[in-house]
Design a protein around this motif. Structure first.
Motif, PDB file in Angstrom:
ATOM      1  N   ASP A   1      -0.903  -6.870   0.045  1.00 18.22           N
ATOM      2  CA  ASP A   1      -2.318  -7.235   0.113  1.00 18.22           C
ATOM      3  C   ASP A   1      -2.668  -7.526   1.559  1.00 18.22           C
ATOM      4  OD1 ASP A   1      -4.862  -8.193  -0.107  1.00 18.22           O
ATOM      5  OD2 ASP A   1      -4.389  -9.877  -1.424  1.00 18.22           O
TER       6      ASP A   1
ATOM      7  N   SER B   1      -5.361  -8.309   2.863  1.00 19.03           N
ATOM      8  CA  SER B   1      -6.369  -9.351   3.042  1.00 19.03           C
ATOM      9  C   SER B   1      -5.733 -10.731   3.165  1.00 19.03           C
ATOM     10  CB  SER B   1      -7.359  -9.350   1.878  1.00 19.03           C
ATOM     11  OG  SER B   1      -6.723  -9.749   0.673  1.00 19.03           O
ATOM     12  N   LYS B   2      -4.474 -10.827   2.762  1.00 16.71           N
ATOM     13  CA  LYS B   2      -3.809 -12.128   2.778  1.00 16.71           C
ATOM     14  C   LYS B   2      -2.317 -11.898   2.948  1.00 16.71           C
ATOM     15  CE  LYS B   2      -4.474 -16.540   0.428  1.00 16.71           C
ATOM     16  NZ  LYS B   2      -4.992 -17.203  -0.792  1.00 16.71           N
TER      17      LYS B   2
ATOM     18  N   GLY C   1      -5.450 -13.756   7.168  1.00 20.25           N
ATOM     19  CA  GLY C   1      -6.555 -12.966   6.640  1.00 20.25           C
ATOM     20  C   GLY C   1      -7.161 -12.155   7.765  1.00 20.25           C
ATOM     21  N   LYS C   2      -8.423 -11.751   7.627  1.00 15.67           N
ATOM     22  CA  LYS C   2      -9.057 -10.948   8.674  1.00 15.67           C
ATOM     23  C   LYS C   2      -9.090 -11.716   9.988  1.00 15.67           C
ATOM     24  CE  LYS C   2     -13.143  -8.203   9.749  1.00 15.67           C
ATOM     25  NZ  LYS C   2     -14.459  -7.743   9.285  1.00 15.67           N
TER      26      LYS C   2
END
Length: 286
Positions: free
Chosen positions: A103, A105-106, A15-16
């Motif tokens: 995605d 984000s993930k 993630g981030k």
């Protein structure tokens, strides 16, 4: 019966800023990380690319190797190799085009790379002449149930120079050499006679000053007497012996590794032969 810790990434998400789980190939004691102790990652997006850094939170160095998959080698970039000391960062370990990531984000990294990592620095100068203390209190006497090159499970590079000492559940295990504790697993109550239990073995790993790593395996549930970050001295009590993991009887599995999970021969104080003999009892006098 357990040994080294060659690491292979099965699945992990970024993630981030997240923690990267590095499950390890299970093969006769190949070490497995717990969810509480993991390599960390940092992600950022710049100029239509995703940049991912790896951070080593362990007190032991880690050698990291990344390789692209056949399906990703045409577009994947990054810094594919590094030896990271505690809290070092492998910058730009992986660079992905944003349009290749569904995605951001993930991110499931197993879709893009193969990941291998081992504890230890390949540049360390291991002291092969060092004489170790037996891993139990002075005056105690134990039988060797498997020595160097044992046919049952001491016949691979990560375990060739391991010894199995016939301790009983509840016996005290002591440090064979001064060092720093960098990994503790003590949450398992399970054991079985097949390799499916290899990741269930409780253990303490200690980094020595020359870069070698001592593995104390098959410890009791909640049996660690030390914590990550502790500096231990020669002969200091560090754990309680048990019967966890891939094992048929209670015992202590002891092995010393250099980098890349390679076991190395070692000698105890007062030992005249090159290795301890299977079936023989040894009493600690020093």
């Amino acid at each position: 019966m357990q040994g080294s810790f060659k690491q292979v990434c099965k699945s992990f998400l970024v993630g981030k800023k997240t923690k990267l789980f590095l499950p390890i190939a299970i093969l006769l004691g190949i070490f497995q990380l717990s969810q509480a102790q993991t390599i960390e990652t940092l992600k950022r997006i710049e100029n239509d690319s995703v940049y991912i850094d790896f951070i080593n939170p362990y007190l032991a160095p880690i050698e990291i190797k990344l390789s692209s998959l056949d399906s990703t080698k045409t577009f994947i970039k990054g810094n594919s190799y590094g030896v990271l000391k505690h809290m070092d960062t492998l910058k730009n370990a992986l660079i992905l085009p944003v349009n290749r990531v569904k995605d951001t984000s993930k991110i499931n990294l197993k879709r893009f790379i193969q990941f291998k990592a081992n504890f230890g620095d390949p540049n360390s100068k291991i002291d092969r002449t060092y004489e170790y203390s037996l891993p139990f209190p002075r005056g105690k006497r134990y039988k060797i149930i498997q020595s160097f090159g044992g046919n049952f499970s001491h016949n691979k590079p990560h375990s060739k120079y391991a010894i199995d000492i016939g301790t009983q559940i509840g016996d005290t295990i002591t440090a064979i050499r001064p060092g720093t504790v960098f990994f503790v697993k003590e949450d398992s109550t399970e054991h079985c006679r097949t390799p499916k239990c290899v990741d269930k073995g409780n253990k303490v790993l200690i980094l020595h000053d020359d870069g070698s790593i001592a593995n104390y395996v098959h410890l009791d549930f909640d049996g660690a007497l030390v914590a990550v970050g502790d500096r231990v001295e020669d002969s200091e009590p560090i754990a309680i012996s048990g019967m966890t993991g891939f094992t048929t009887i209670p015992h202590l599995h002891l092995v010393i590794h250099q980098s890349r999970g390679i076991s190395i021969p070692f000698k105890f104080k007062g030992q005249n032969t090159k290795k301890l003999k299977k079936g023989r009892f040894y009493k600690r006098k020093h």
